[in-house]
Design an enzyme around this catalytic site. Structure first.
Site, PDB file in Angstrom:
ATOM      1  N   ASN A 232       0.831  -1.203   0.000  1.00 13.18           N
ATOM      2  CA  ASN A 232       0.000   0.000   0.000  1.00 13.18           C
ATOM      3  C   ASN A 232       0.865   1.253   0.000  1.00 13.18           C
ATOM      4  OD1 ASN A 232      -1.790  -2.016   2.151  1.00 13.18           O
ATOM      5  ND2 ASN A 232      -2.674  -1.346   0.215  1.00 13.18           N
ATOM      6  N   ASP A 261      -6.939  -6.814   6.451  1.00  9.82           N
ATOM      7  CA  ASP A 261      -8.372  -6.557   6.636  1.00  9.82           C
ATOM      8  C   ASP A 261      -9.212  -7.020   5.456  1.00  9.82           C
ATOM      9  OD1 ASP A 261      -7.581  -4.653   4.801  1.00  9.82           O
ATOM     10  OD2 ASP A 261      -8.503  -2.950   5.839  1.00  9.82           O
ATOM     11  N   GLY A 262      -8.572  -7.538   4.400  1.00  9.71           N
ATOM     12  CA  GLY A 262      -9.309  -7.966   3.224  1.00  9.71           C
ATOM     13  C   GLY A 262      -9.589  -6.859   2.239  1.00  9.71           C
ATOM     14  N   ASP A 287      -3.218  -0.447  11.385  1.00  6.78           N
ATOM     15  CA  ASP A 287      -3.422   0.874  10.777  1.00  6.78           C
ATOM     16  C   ASP A 287      -4.787   1.422  11.203  1.00  6.78           C
ATOM     17  OD1 ASP A 287      -2.613   3.068   9.280  1.00  6.78           O
ATOM     18  OD2 ASP A 287      -3.395   2.286   7.401  1.00  6.78           O
TER      19      ASP A 287
END
Length: 396
Positions: A232, A261-262, A287
């Protein structure tokens, strides 16, 4: 400073009847004793208690407490220039209910006065370390920015992204802050800045970066320790340009954080990263934002409204804005989405981040002499039922 002063818990505790995961393997029929904030022994479950304060954990998994290196908020609170000590404790309380017993509150890129305020706040929190308060979970601070690349800014406000401030090293590496983690874009700060921060005892990670593979290898030579939320806000791996992701996966010595988290990373990408990196070098982070442990479905970040929809934190335009993830939720997802055994998922939530934070001689294992930071959860419902921080117990 001495973090062990003014302890008040003289009672020796015994934790019994759980399925014990000690950080290496599972055990049945074992009990764990706690004394003076430390794990004192692992023994066969006794027939007589003899002065112990007992905790019956039948049906639960007892494991090392979770260690989260990236916590932006929780309990309706974001870490920022207005945060008070009680609000910081509310953040820690919110995450404790999901098994986090050690955390680094994380400041998203902000103005210099906000950075000074947060540094002072963390110093205040450490004065309460060892007390029967969730503030004891705060092991340091994570400055995520503001020395980042606007091309990969994500939710970070572009107006706060800037060249390195003259006093940055002194502020962000001060030893009174405990563990100091600094996320930078290496191509923006240069190897010299990374080298100086590392020399002063800080941990430096690469994140929100548009750098090249060569930028990352230079940063690693300068002491870069890890990569913030792998995949990310960084350049992806390509066939002719490995990018930041390629450098992260290629290097055997650095750690990578994963937001499991998917939403942030596809399960296949997570599986590939875990297979590629040496064992112990991929850790779970949340996060997490203010919504964790709060009934509020929206909150404000730098004048932008962040909403939580179906477990996803996002801005109005759909940009991901942190997460609503908890550490017990991350453990569940690693088991159910990726297919890893529970033992490895628990290591990724405790032992591996403790090693990243250089706290693996006191955290991440249930063994004599280690801190009595523990979590007991129901493996069927993935709910945390008990936590201990420095031996202080709380039922959830």
């Amino acid at each position: 400073m001495c973090f062990l002063a003014n302890r008040t818990d003289a009672m020796t505790q015994i934790l019994m009847h759980a399925r014990l995961f000690d950080g290496d393997q599972f055990h049945a029929g074992k009990a764990v004793t706690l004394e003076d904030g430390r794990i004192s022994s692992i023994i066969d479950s006794p027939n007589k208690l003899g002065g112990y304060e007992p905790h019956d954990l039948t049906g639960l998994v007892l494991a090392p407490g979770f260690v989260d290196a990236q916590v932006n908020g929780g309990g309706g609170v974001m870490l920022n220039a207005d945060t008070t000590l009680p609000q910081l404790e509310a953040m820690a309380d919110a995450h404790r209910a999901y098994g986090t017993t050690s955390m680094l509150p994380t400041l998203i890129s902000d103005a210099w006065p906000a950075m000074e305020h947060v540094a002072h706040l963390i110093e205040l929190a450490h004065r309460h370390w060892g007390e029967d308060r969730s503030l004891s979970a705060i092991k340091g601070v994570h400055f995520e920015g503001p020395y980042l690349n606007a091309a990969r800014k994500g939710v970070h406000p572009e107006e706060q992204l800037r060249p390195v401030d003259d006093r940055a090293v002194d502020l962000m590496t001060h030893p009174d802050l405990g563990v100091r983690l600094i996320t930078v874009a290496p191509e923006k700060v240069g190897p010299g800045f990374i080298r100086e921060c590392v020399h002063q005892g800080a941990l430096v990670s690469a994140g929100h970066t548009a750098g090249s593979y060569q930028d990352m290898t230079a940063a690693i030579r300068a002491g870069l320790r890890g990569f913030t939320h792998l995949f990310n806000a960084m350049t992806p791996m390509g066939s002719r340009e490995p990018g930041v992701v390629g450098a992260a996966l290629d290097d055997p010595d650095t750690w990578c954080g994963l937001i499991a988290d998917g939403f942030h990373v596809h399960p296949a990408s997570m599986r590939n990263a875990i297979k590629t990196k040496p064992r112990g070098k991929v850790m779970l982070v949340t996060d997490a934002m203010a919504s964790v442990g709060s009934d509020e479905a929206a909150f404000t970040l730098h004048d932008q409204t962040v909403t939580v929809q179906d477990g996803r934190c996002q801005l109005k335009d759909g940009t991901l804005a942190g997460s609503a993830l908890t550490m017990i939720g991350a453990v569940r997802n690693v088991v159910e989405l990726i297919g890893l055994p529970l033992s490895e998922a628990l290591r990724m939530a405790s032992r591996y981040p403790a090693s990243f934070m250089r706290m693996d001689t006191s955290l991440g294992l249930i063994a004599p002499g280690f801190s009595a930071d523990l979590v007991a959860f129901d493996p069927e419902t993935w709910t945390v039922k008990h936590s201990w921080i420095n031996g202080f117990h709380r039922a959830h």
